[in-house]
Scaffold this active site. Structure first.
Site, PDB file in Angstrom:
ATOM      1  N   PRO A 116       0.828  -1.213   0.000  1.00  0.00           N
ATOM      2  CA  PRO A 116       0.000   0.000   0.000  1.00  0.00           C
ATOM      3  C   PRO A 116       0.865   1.267   0.000  1.00  0.00           C
ATOM      4  O   PRO A 116       0.914   2.011   0.975  1.00  0.00           O
ATOM      5  CB  PRO A 116      -0.808  -0.140   1.293  1.00  0.00           C
ATOM      6  CG  PRO A 116       0.100  -0.888   2.205  1.00  0.00           C
ATOM      7  CD  PRO A 116       0.867  -1.842   1.335  1.00  0.00           C
ATOM      8  N   MET A 117       1.541   1.499  -1.111  1.00  0.00           N
ATOM      9  CA  MET A 117       2.489   2.608  -1.215  1.00  0.00           C
ATOM     10  C   MET A 117       1.746   3.928  -1.357  1.00  0.00           C
ATOM     11  O   MET A 117       0.988   4.137  -2.302  1.00  0.00           O
ATOM     12  CB  MET A 117       3.405   2.379  -2.422  1.00  0.00           C
ATOM     13  CG  MET A 117       4.186   1.083  -2.356  1.00  0.00           C
ATOM     14  SD  MET A 117       4.985   0.647  -3.917  1.00  0.00           S
ATOM     15  CE  MET A 117       3.572   0.104  -4.891  1.00  0.00           C
ATOM     16  N   HIS A 133      10.232   3.094   2.270  1.00  0.00           N
ATOM     17  CA  HIS A 133      10.541   3.260   3.684  1.00  0.00           C
ATOM     18  C   HIS A 133      10.383   1.956   4.451  1.00  0.00           C
ATOM     19  O   HIS A 133       9.518   1.143   4.156  1.00  0.00           O
ATOM     20  CB  HIS A 133       9.666   4.356   4.290  1.00  0.00           C
ATOM     21  CG  HIS A 133      10.139   5.729   3.935  1.00  0.00           C
ATOM     22  ND1 HIS A 133       9.680   6.396   2.820  1.00  0.00           N
ATOM     23  CD2 HIS A 133      11.060   6.540   4.524  1.00  0.00           C
ATOM     24  CE1 HIS A 133      10.286   7.580   2.751  1.00  0.00           C
ATOM     25  NE2 HIS A 133      11.117   7.685   3.770  1.00  0.00           N
ATOM     26  N   ALA A 143       7.868  -9.459   2.506  1.00  0.00           N
ATOM     27  CA  ALA A 143       8.053  -8.258   1.691  1.00  0.00           C
ATOM     28  C   ALA A 143       9.533  -7.896   1.649  1.00  0.00           C
ATOM     29  O   ALA A 143      10.238  -7.996   2.650  1.00  0.00           O
ATOM     30  CB  ALA A 143       7.254  -7.092   2.271  1.00  0.00           C
ATOM     31  N   GLY A 144       9.963  -7.472   0.470  1.00  0.00           N
ATOM     32  CA  GLY A 144      11.336  -6.987   0.353  1.00  0.00           C
ATOM     33  C   GLY A 144      12.154  -7.730  -0.687  1.00  0.00           C
ATOM     34  O   GLY A 144      12.667  -8.817  -0.416  1.00  0.00           O
ATOM     35  N   GLY A 145      12.236  -7.168  -1.875  1.00  0.00           N
ATOM     36  CA  GLY A 145      13.103  -7.736  -2.901  1.00  0.00           C
ATOM     37  C   GLY A 145      12.506  -8.880  -3.701  1.00  0.00           C
ATOM     38  O   GLY A 145      13.211  -9.509  -4.491  1.00  0.00           O
ATOM     39  N   THR A 192       7.743  -2.579  -5.550  1.00  0.00           N
ATOM     40  CA  THR A 192       8.398  -2.086  -6.757  1.00  0.00           C
ATOM     41  C   THR A 192       7.837  -2.749  -8.014  1.00  0.00           C
ATOM     42  O   THR A 192       7.666  -2.105  -9.049  1.00  0.00           O
ATOM     43  CB  THR A 192       9.914  -2.327  -6.674  1.00  0.00           C
ATOM     44  OG1 THR A 192      10.414  -1.727  -5.478  1.00  0.00           O
ATOM     45  CG2 THR A 192      10.632  -1.740  -7.869  1.00  0.00           C
TER      46      THR A 192
END
Length: 312
Positions: free
Chosen positions: A24-25, A172, A205-207, A229
């Site tokens: 949810p960016m 962030h 989450a992350g990469g 991303t």
């Protein structure tokens, strides 16, 4: 007790396994993206922002997006749950807790995603308020964590789901943390050891950018996947074509991105983000200029430019 993945399916019965969520960016998600993700079998989320006081433009915008999402789904019954979630940055939630809870009660999303408190009681009180007000459509609370300690806090505060974000993530995140490969099994082991009676699903989450990352995260203890991303370059994403082109053209994330609070300094937002958070962004000429003047009298107004790609 059902496996965590089965619990996640029970929470969101219209989704497929493994569950895929868009992060949810804030500023980079909208009703079109969330509905498209949901219609593809995932959990779509709209990042609402950080200010939900009654007169806030962010509150008004989130309300408009939720109305539009209902239209896109063709939902006419106002009491029917909305099969997407909303996210909020809880930095200043003391000032808008009741207004946000009222909005959630009115539009009935299936999930609320919380991240980035200034002090822990913000999450404790917001989750308590959601529980007290929202009772009849199965709302689930997702808390984004970046350390084992923050995961413990979220469990104690009453989170239904943890989004475990490794330091390889864009945007962030916790300033102190570890890569997803190290953090995810640590959190999974902690839950099994300290909360054996709780069956809390973990989102990784992350990469994660493709099926290999999904498979690895599932092996490390995740029940679902969060991608940020990866969704920024979709047709539905509202960010500019310049940002999308920059992301697509960037290679070798290890050397082309930087995790630092310097991004917020460049954008003049260092006072907005609490000290326990930093961001990962693509390194551009503006960062190189910033580095060049570190030993001199640093004047952000001279070198600040809209060329640093970062998202919340």
């Amino acid at each position: 007790m059902p496996a965590a993945a089965e619990t996640l399916q029970q929470f969101f019965p219209t989704t497929s396994q493994p569950l895929i969520c868009n992060a949810p960016m804030a500023g980079a998600t909208n009703a079109r993206m969330a509905v498209a993700v949901a219609q593809a079998g995932g959990l779509g989320l709209i990042g609402g922002g950080a200010d939900f006081t009654a007169s806030s433009p962010e509150l008004a915008n989130l309300r408009q997006q939720l109305i539009y999402a209902r239209q896109l789904f063709g939902i006419v019954d106002s009491n029917a749950p909305l099969p997407i979630g909303v996210g909020c940055l809880t930095i200043k939630s003391d000032a808008w807790k009741d207004d946000f809870v009222q909005l959630v009660s009115e539009y009935r999303p299936v999930a609320v995603w919380l991240f980035a408190y200034t002090h822990r009681s913000q999450h404790t009180e917001l989750i308590r308020a959601l529980r007290a007000t929202v009772k009849d459509w199965g709302l689930k609370v997702i808390v984004q964590v970046g350390t084992v300690e923050s995961a413990k806090e979220a469990v104690e505060d009453g989170a239904d789901i943890l989004s475990v974000q490794g330091s390889d993530a864009g945007g962030h995140q916790f300033k102190q943390g570890a890569s997803l490969m190290a953090l995810l099994p640590d959190v999974s082991d902690m839950l099994r050891r300290e909360y054996p009676e709780r069956n809390i699903p973990l989102l990784a989450a992350g990469g994660i950018m493709d099926g290999r990352g999904v498979a690895a995260a599932l092996m490390l203890g995740a029940s679902g996947i969060v991608m940020g991303t990866r969704f920024l370059c979709t047709t539905e994403c509202p960010v500019s074509d310049q940002i999308k082109d920059t992301l697509i053209a960037t290679q070798d994330g290890a050397s082309s991105t930087l995790k630092s609070r310097v991004h917020d300094e460049i954008h003049g937002k260092s006072d907005f983000w609490p000290s326990q958070y930093s961001g990962r962004a693509i390194v551009t000429d503006v960062h190189r200029k910033w580095d060049a003047v570190l030993d001199k009298d640093k004047n952000p107004d001279i070198i600040r430019a809209p060329s640093s790609v970062i998202w919340a």
